[in-house]
Design a protein around this motif. Structure first.
Motif, PDB file in Angstrom:
ATOM      1  N   GLY A  65      73.340  32.658  23.357  1.00 45.20           N
ATOM      2  CA  GLY A  65      74.177  33.255  22.289  1.00 45.20           C
ATOM      3  C   GLY A  65      74.344  31.773  21.805  1.00 45.20           C
ATOM      4  N   GLN A  66      74.525  30.490  22.996  1.00 49.90           N
ATOM      5  CA  GLN A  66      74.757  29.078  22.057  1.00 49.90           C
ATOM      6  C   GLN A  66      73.602  28.714  21.132  1.00 49.90           C
ATOM      7  OE1 GLN A  66      75.386  26.837  25.075  1.00 49.90           O
ATOM      8  NE2 GLN A  66      77.107  27.990  26.493  1.00 49.90           N
ATOM      9  N   SER A  67      72.242  28.895  20.766  1.00 43.27           N
ATOM     10  CA  SER A  67      71.571  29.408  20.367  1.00 43.27           C
ATOM     11  C   SER A  67      71.849  29.533  18.859  1.00 43.27           C
ATOM     12  CB  SER A  67      70.274  28.358  20.794  1.00 43.27           C
ATOM     13  OG  SER A  67      70.327  30.343  21.478  1.00 43.27           O
ATOM     14  N   VAL A  68      71.873  30.925  19.049  1.00 46.00           N
ATOM     15  CA  VAL A  68      72.520  31.555  17.830  1.00 46.00           C
ATOM     16  C   VAL A  68      73.478  31.063  17.102  1.00 46.00           C
ATOM     17  CG1 VAL A  68      72.538  33.794  17.098  1.00 46.00           C
ATOM     18  CG2 VAL A  68      70.839  33.867  18.955  1.00 46.00           C
ATOM     19  N   ASN A  69      74.145  30.602  17.941  1.00 43.98           N
ATOM     20  CA  ASN A  69      75.482  30.475  16.897  1.00 43.98           C
ATOM     21  C   ASN A  69      75.542  29.124  16.214  1.00 43.98           C
ATOM     22  OD1 ASN A  69      77.738  32.700  17.902  1.00 43.98           O
ATOM     23  ND2 ASN A  69      77.645  31.286  19.228  1.00 43.98           N
ATOM     24  N   ARG A  70      74.419  28.485  16.861  1.00 48.00           N
ATOM     25  CA  ARG A  70      73.955  26.848  16.243  1.00 48.00           C
ATOM     26  C   ARG A  70      73.085  26.951  14.981  1.00 48.00           C
ATOM     27  NH1 ARG A  70      74.881  23.244  21.877  1.00 48.00           N
ATOM     28  NH2 ARG A  70      76.422  23.807  22.018  1.00 48.00           N
ATOM     29  N   LYS A  71      72.223  28.569  14.787  1.00 45.04           N
ATOM     30  CA  LYS A  71      70.759  28.998  14.983  1.00 45.04           C
ATOM     31  C   LYS A  71      69.622  27.295  15.075  1.00 45.04           C
ATOM     32  CE  LYS A  71      73.594  30.748  11.142  1.00 45.04           C
ATOM     33  NZ  LYS A  71      74.383  30.958   9.328  1.00 45.04           N
ATOM     34  N   ILE A  72      69.555  27.138  16.470  1.00 44.09           N
ATOM     35  CA  ILE A  72      67.908  25.964  16.124  1.00 44.09           C
ATOM     36  C   ILE A  72      66.643  27.017  16.557  1.00 44.09           C
ATOM     37  CG2 ILE A  72      67.586  24.585  18.002  1.00 44.09           C
ATOM     38  CD1 ILE A  72      70.715  24.429  18.753  1.00 44.09           C
ATOM     39  N   TYR A  73      66.816  27.246  16.041  1.00 42.83           N
ATOM     40  CA  TYR A  73      65.246  27.801  15.916  1.00 42.83           C
ATOM     41  C   TYR A  73      64.380  28.175  17.100  1.00 42.83           C
ATOM     42  CZ  TYR A  73      60.339  29.864  14.518  1.00 42.83           C
ATOM     43  OH  TYR A  73      58.947  29.618  14.530  1.00 42.83           O
ATOM     44  N   GLN A  74      63.935  26.820  17.511  1.00 44.87           N
ATOM     45  CA  GLN A  74      62.852  26.599  18.698  1.00 44.87           C
ATOM     46  C   GLN A  74      63.936  27.380  20.119  1.00 44.87           C
ATOM     47  OE1 GLN A  74      59.516  26.185  18.427  1.00 44.87           O
ATOM     48  NE2 GLN A  74      59.527  27.245  20.342  1.00 44.87           N
ATOM     49  N   THR A  75      64.739  26.171  20.131  1.00 46.78           N
ATOM     50  CA  THR A  75      65.729  26.808  21.480  1.00 46.78           C
ATOM     51  C   THR A  75      65.811  28.325  21.147  1.00 46.78           C
ATOM     52  OG1 THR A  75      66.919  24.415  21.384  1.00 46.78           O
ATOM     53  CG2 THR A  75      67.762  26.078  22.221  1.00 46.78           C
ATOM     54  N   THR A  76      65.961  28.778  19.955  1.00 49.23           N
ATOM     55  CA  THR A  76      66.499  30.910  20.160  1.00 49.23           C
ATOM     56  C   THR A  76      65.470  30.793  20.930  1.00 49.23           C
ATOM     57  OG1 THR A  76      67.914  30.023  18.818  1.00 49.23           O
ATOM     58  CG2 THR A  76      67.038  32.287  19.092  1.00 49.23           C
ATOM     59  N   ILE A  77      63.840  30.311  20.035  1.00 49.53           N
ATOM     60  CA  ILE A  77      62.704  31.329  20.828  1.00 49.53           C
ATOM     61  C   ILE A  77      62.148  31.332  21.841  1.00 49.53           C
ATOM     62  CG2 ILE A  77      59.968  30.937  20.343  1.00 49.53           C
ATOM     63  CD1 ILE A  77      61.554  32.569  17.531  1.00 49.53           C
ATOM     64  N   ASP A  78      62.578  30.084  22.607  1.00 49.94           N
ATOM     65  CA  ASP A  78      62.551  30.499  23.935  1.00 49.94           C
ATOM     66  C   ASP A  78      63.773  30.493  24.819  1.00 49.94           C
ATOM     67  OD1 ASP A  78      60.460  27.849  23.059  1.00 49.94           O
ATOM     68  OD2 ASP A  78      62.242  26.016  23.451  1.00 49.94           O
ATOM     69  N   ASN A  79      64.928  30.122  24.415  1.00 50.93           N
ATOM     70  CA  ASN A  79      65.671  30.636  25.025  1.00 50.93           C
ATOM     71  C   ASN A  79      65.837  32.402  25.713  1.00 50.93           C
ATOM     72  OD1 ASN A  79      66.762  29.296  26.107  1.00 50.93           O
ATOM     73  ND2 ASN A  79      69.007  29.408  24.149  1.00 50.93           N
ATOM     74  N   THR A  80      65.035  33.499  24.246  1.00 56.81           N
ATOM     75  CA  THR A  80      64.991  34.553  23.303  1.00 56.81           C
ATOM     76  C   THR A  80      63.108  34.989  25.113  1.00 56.81           C
ATOM     77  OG1 THR A  80      65.314  34.614  21.600  1.00 56.81           O
ATOM     78  CG2 THR A  80      63.883  36.393  22.510  1.00 56.81           C
ATOM     79  N   SER A  81      62.380  34.275  24.825  1.00 56.83           N
ATOM     80  CA  SER A  81      61.490  34.476  25.362  1.00 56.83           C
ATOM     81  C   SER A  81      61.835  33.931  27.319  1.00 56.83           C
ATOM     82  CB  SER A  81      60.090  33.050  25.748  1.00 56.83           C
ATOM     83  OG  SER A  81      59.741  33.328  24.265  1.00 56.83           O
ATOM     84  N   THR A  82      62.403  33.127  27.226  1.00 58.95           N
ATOM     85  CA  THR A  82      62.946  33.670  28.857  1.00 58.95           C
ATOM     86  C   THR A  82      63.959  34.812  29.521  1.00 58.95           C
ATOM     87  OG1 THR A  82      63.915  31.067  29.180  1.00 58.95           O
ATOM     88  CG2 THR A  82      64.960  31.888  30.410  1.00 58.95           C
ATOM     89  N   LEU A  83      64.675  35.093  28.255  1.00 55.31           N
ATOM     90  CA  LEU A  83      65.490  36.339  28.876  1.00 55.31           C
ATOM     91  C   LEU A  83      64.884  37.698  28.853  1.00 55.31           C
ATOM     92  CD1 LEU A  83      67.992  37.329  28.437  1.00 55.31           C
ATOM     93  CD2 LEU A  83      67.320  38.246  25.861  1.00 55.31           C
ATOM     94  N   LEU A  84      63.376  37.704  27.869  1.00 53.78           N
ATOM     95  CA  LEU A  84      62.242  38.683  28.296  1.00 53.78           C
ATOM     96  C   LEU A  84      61.612  38.426  29.426  1.00 53.78           C
ATOM     97  CD1 LEU A  84      60.869  38.654  25.224  1.00 53.78           C
ATOM     98  CD2 LEU A  84      62.255  39.923  25.864  1.00 53.78           C
ATOM     99  N   ASP A  85      61.274  37.074  29.726  1.00 52.09           N
ATOM    100  CA  ASP A  85      60.482  37.023  31.590  1.00 52.09           C
ATOM    101  C   ASP A  85      61.674  38.151  32.283  1.00 52.09           C
ATOM    102  OD1 ASP A  85      58.746  35.720  30.139  1.00 52.09           O
ATOM    103  OD2 ASP A  85      58.938  34.305  30.764  1.00 52.09           O
ATOM    104  N   GLN A  86      62.371  37.570  32.243  1.00 48.79           N
ATOM    105  CA  GLN A  86      63.603  38.295  33.497  1.00 48.79           C
ATOM    106  C   GLN A  86      64.243  39.273  33.158  1.00 48.79           C
ATOM    107  OE1 GLN A  86      67.591  35.265  33.444  1.00 48.79           O
ATOM    108  NE2 GLN A  86      66.257  34.022  33.800  1.00 48.79           N
ATOM    109  N   ILE A  87      63.839  40.298  32.160  1.00 43.43           N
ATOM    110  CA  ILE A  87      63.984  41.367  31.584  1.00 43.43           C
ATOM    111  C   ILE A  87      63.097  42.009  32.568  1.00 43.43           C
ATOM    112  CG2 ILE A  87      63.046  43.633  30.457  1.00 43.43           C
ATOM    113  CD1 ILE A  87      64.984  41.574  28.183  1.00 43.43           C
ATOM    114  N   ASP A  88      61.320  41.565  32.872  1.00 48.26           N
ATOM    115  CA  ASP A  88      60.895  42.545  33.907  1.00 48.26           C
ATOM    116  C   ASP A  88      61.254  42.279  34.801  1.00 48.26           C
ATOM    117  OD1 ASP A  88      59.166  42.619  31.696  1.00 48.26           O
ATOM    118  OD2 ASP A  88      57.877  40.434  32.010  1.00 48.26           O
ATOM    119  N   THR A  89      62.168  40.811  35.321  1.00 53.15           N
ATOM    120  CA  THR A  89      62.824  40.451  37.214  1.00 53.15           C
ATOM    121  C   THR A  89      63.173  41.766  37.380  1.00 53.15           C
ATOM    122  OG1 THR A  89      62.221  38.472  37.217  1.00 53.15           O
ATOM    123  CG2 THR A  89      64.077  39.326  38.597  1.00 53.15           C
ATOM    124  N   LEU A  90      64.681  42.682  36.534  1.00 55.00           N
ATOM    125  CA  LEU A  90      64.568  42.704  36.573  1.00 55.00           C
ATOM    126  C   LEU A  90      64.459  44.608  36.425  1.00 55.00           C
ATOM    127  CD1 LEU A  90      67.949  42.327  33.598  1.00 55.00           C
ATOM    128  CD2 LEU A  90      68.253  41.780  36.308  1.00 55.00           C
TER     129      LEU A  90
END
Length: 337
Positions: A214-239
């Motif tokens: 959410g922080q990277s989206v609010n700041r519109k930081i391109y690469q950080t948003t990509i990286d944070n979303t990729s991390t989230l997708l990995d954690q969805i696999d864990t869930l």
């Protein structure tokens, strides 16, 4: 089949929610209700077990994810081959969807998505093809609501939304990214209470990942948003693994095999007119659409055209990206059903 005794203030909607069944399945098991009999205190309601997941659903989802990877790699021939597999499996799947009382509207929506994907692959339209392939995974989640699952279907919706966030970020469409982020948060709040306390560490980790995103989206930081979303997708696999472990106390029923249909033919919807081989069914007066998605075009390479196909290449649109940033090469995350 199990039974449910009506209590004070119960309604079919309450019973459907408590039993985690679609309302249509309750009515199917208790046809007298649809004929006008009132629901009163003490009445016994029959509750049907949801049917087993047909193997074709997992195959369709896997091929849709493969198509996304194919398109990022400009492997159009492989994308066409995976699309043919989707068509074949959809044809085999129709009787199971009918038996499970999956709404015709949902089947039609999926057919329209497949039809649009077919056209986009023929035309080598990257943006539309990636969007439509991802939409198929969302359609699968909606269809699975009518089958017996171990992992909640909302886990697949989380994956779909995560991929949409990457697509939107690559296209520099921050309004779309923010909309998908807010929806992702709503779905997570719906899923979170379903995990037992023993998985509190994974729950807290996912909460942290969402906040960071959410922080990277609010700041519109391109690469950080990509990286944070990729991390989230990995954690969805864990869930997904957590739910599999938590809910696998019993054995899932198996679905009998079906006779295969001719490869490369399109899925059918009950009541629809037959179509010409190689084309997919459409609903009169409608065009296949994919709501709210604007995927990115990866770096251009020379694609391999399947034999016999004469696609037209639409005008190339180059997305706006911060200097030095590259689009992702894969959106794959495939939690188990």
């Amino acid at each position: 089949m199990s039974q449910f005794t009506i209590k004070t203030n119960d309604s079919l909607f309450v019973i459907a929610k408590q039993s985690e069944l679609p309302l249509v399945h309750l009515i199917k098991a208790n046809p007298e209700i649809s004929e006008g009999e009132s629901i009163c205190f003490g009445k016994i309601i029959k509750v049907l077990q949801l049917p087993a997941i047909p193997r074709q659903l997992d195959t369709i989802e896997s091929n849709a994810m493969d198509i996304i990877d194919n398109i990022y790699a400009s492997e159009w021939e492989n994308a066409a081959s995976n699309l043919n597999s989707i068509k074949t499996n959809m044809n085999e799947l129709v009787p199971f969807l009918q038996d499970a009382s999956v709404p015709v509207e949902l089947m039609t929506r999926n057919n329209l998505t497949i039809n649009g994907l077919n056209q986009s692959i023929m035309q080598k339209n990257r943006r539309q093809a990636i969007s439509q392939a991802n939409q198929i995974t969302m359609n699968i989640a909606d269809i699975l609501d009518y089958f017996s699952v171990i992992v909640p279907t909302d886990i697949k919706r989380l994956s779909f939304l995560g991929r949409q966030m990457i697509i939107g970020t690559e296209n520099n469409d921050w309004d779309e990214v923010n909309d998908n982020y807010l929806e992702l948060k709503r779905v997570w709040e719906r899923v979170k209470p379903q995990l037992d306390a023993q998985y509190s560490g994974d729950i807290e980790g996912f909460d942290t990942a969402i906040n960071n995103l959410g922080q990277s989206v609010n700041r519109k930081i391109y690469q950080t948003t990509i990286d944070n979303t990729s991390t989230l997708l990995d954690q969805i696999d864990t869930l997904a693994s957590d739910f599999t472990e938590q809910n696998s106390s019993g054995t899932q029923p198996t679905t009998p095999e079906t006779e295969p249909t001719v490869p490369g033919t399109c899925p059918t919807t009950p009541g629809a007119q037959p179509t010409t081989p190689g084309t997919c069914p459409t609903t009169p007066g409608t065009q296949p659409t994919t709501p709210g998605t604007r995927p990115i075009t990866p770096p251009r390479t020379t694609p391999t055209v399947p034999p016999g196909m004469q696609p037209t290449t639409p005008p190339r649109t180059t997305p706006i990206m911060p200097p030095g940033m590259q689009p992702t090469t894969s959106l794959r995350t495939r939690p188990k059903i």
